[in-house]
Design a protein around this motif. Structure first.
Motif, PDB file in Angstrom:
ATOM      1  N   TYR A   1      -3.100   3.479  -2.144  1.00  0.00           N
ATOM      2  CA  TYR A   1      -3.292   2.738  -3.385  1.00  0.00           C
ATOM      3  C   TYR A   1      -2.524   1.426  -3.286  1.00  0.00           C
ATOM      4  N   LEU A   2      -2.942   0.456  -4.064  1.00  0.00           N
ATOM      5  CA  LEU A   2      -2.319  -0.856  -4.080  1.00  0.00           C
ATOM      6  C   LEU A   2      -1.373  -0.952  -5.275  1.00  0.00           C
TER       7      LEU A   2
ATOM      8  N   GLU B   1      -3.501   0.733  -8.169  1.00  0.00           N
ATOM      9  CA  GLU B   1      -4.924   0.431  -8.286  1.00  0.00           C
ATOM     10  C   GLU B   1      -5.666   1.109  -7.136  1.00  0.00           C
ATOM     11  N   THR B   2      -6.796   1.747  -7.467  1.00  0.00           N
ATOM     12  CA  THR B   2      -7.616   2.397  -6.450  1.00  0.00           C
ATOM     13  C   THR B   2      -8.531   1.370  -5.803  1.00  0.00           C
ATOM     14  N   LYS B   3      -9.271   1.804  -4.786  1.00  0.00           N
ATOM     15  CA  LYS B   3     -10.228   0.916  -4.121  1.00  0.00           C
ATOM     16  C   LYS B   3     -11.345   0.497  -5.068  1.00  0.00           C
ATOM     17  N   GLU B   4     -11.653   1.360  -6.044  1.00  0.00           N
ATOM     18  CA  GLU B   4     -12.713   1.065  -7.008  1.00  0.00           C
ATOM     19  C   GLU B   4     -12.243   0.139  -8.123  1.00  0.00           C
ATOM     20  N   GLY B   5     -10.946  -0.163  -8.196  1.00  0.00           N
ATOM     21  CA  GLY B   5     -10.420  -1.063  -9.213  1.00  0.00           C
ATOM     22  C   GLY B   5      -9.812  -0.374 -10.418  1.00  0.00           C
TER      23      GLY B   5
ATOM     24  N   THR C   1       0.200  -2.824  -8.125  1.00  0.00           N
ATOM     25  CA  THR C   1      -0.184  -4.025  -8.870  1.00  0.00           C
ATOM     26  C   THR C   1       0.910  -4.517  -9.802  1.00  0.00           C
TER      27      THR C   1
ATOM     28  N   ARG D   1       0.007   1.666   7.870  1.00  0.00           N
ATOM     29  CA  ARG D   1      -1.271   1.791   8.563  1.00  0.00           C
ATOM     30  C   ARG D   1      -1.092   1.269   9.985  1.00  0.00           C
TER      31      ARG D   1
ATOM     32  N   LEU E   1       0.862  -1.181   0.000  1.00  0.00           N
ATOM     33  CA  LEU E   1       0.000   0.000   0.000  1.00  0.00           C
ATOM     34  C   LEU E   1       0.897   1.228   0.000  1.00  0.00           C
TER      35      LEU E   1
END
Length: 126
Positions: free
Chosen positions: A76-77, A90-94, A79, A109, A53
């Protein structure tokens, strides 16, 4: 005044000027090399892995920026990692997008803080 002597003085002056310019160019090149080495040593190298993250630096120009508003968006992730430092996020929405790896930093976190119980003491009760 002898013309041959004047011509020789003129050529000597031009040669001295050329030597001076060459020396100035060499000194400038050495200075630039030293400054690049110093700057490169100060840059932090981040190692990202797929699944990390990260936070993304928002460098967009704003007319009325908030002083206390964070300039980091996310998390953000990660990828995919590309050569030369590019990273796909990648956002939480994909939604996926590519950014420069120097614009992101690791997101730490705090799992303990999410479950932390806060006790409130009112001064009237004490």
């Amino acid at each position: 005044m002898d013309w041959s002597e004047a011509a020789e003085q003129r050529l000597n002056g031009l040669n001295e000027l050329d030597e001076f310019l060459l020396k100035a160019y060499e000194i400038s090149a050495l200075y630039k090399e030293k400054m690049k080495k110093y700057h490169d040593n100060k840059i932090e190298k981040w190692e990202f892995m797929v699944g990390d993250l990260v936070l993304l630096f928002n460098s967009r120009l704003r007319l009325f920026p908030g002083k206390l508003k964070s300039k980091w968006n996310g998390p953000y992730l990660v990828t995919q990692l590309f050569p030369q430092g590019a990273v796909e996020l990648e956002t939480k929405e994909g939604m996926r997008f590519k950014v420069n790896g120097q614009r992101i930093k690791i997101y730490f976190r705090h799992a303990e803080s999410a479950n932390e119980v806060i006790e409130v003491y009112h001064l009237d009760e004490v």
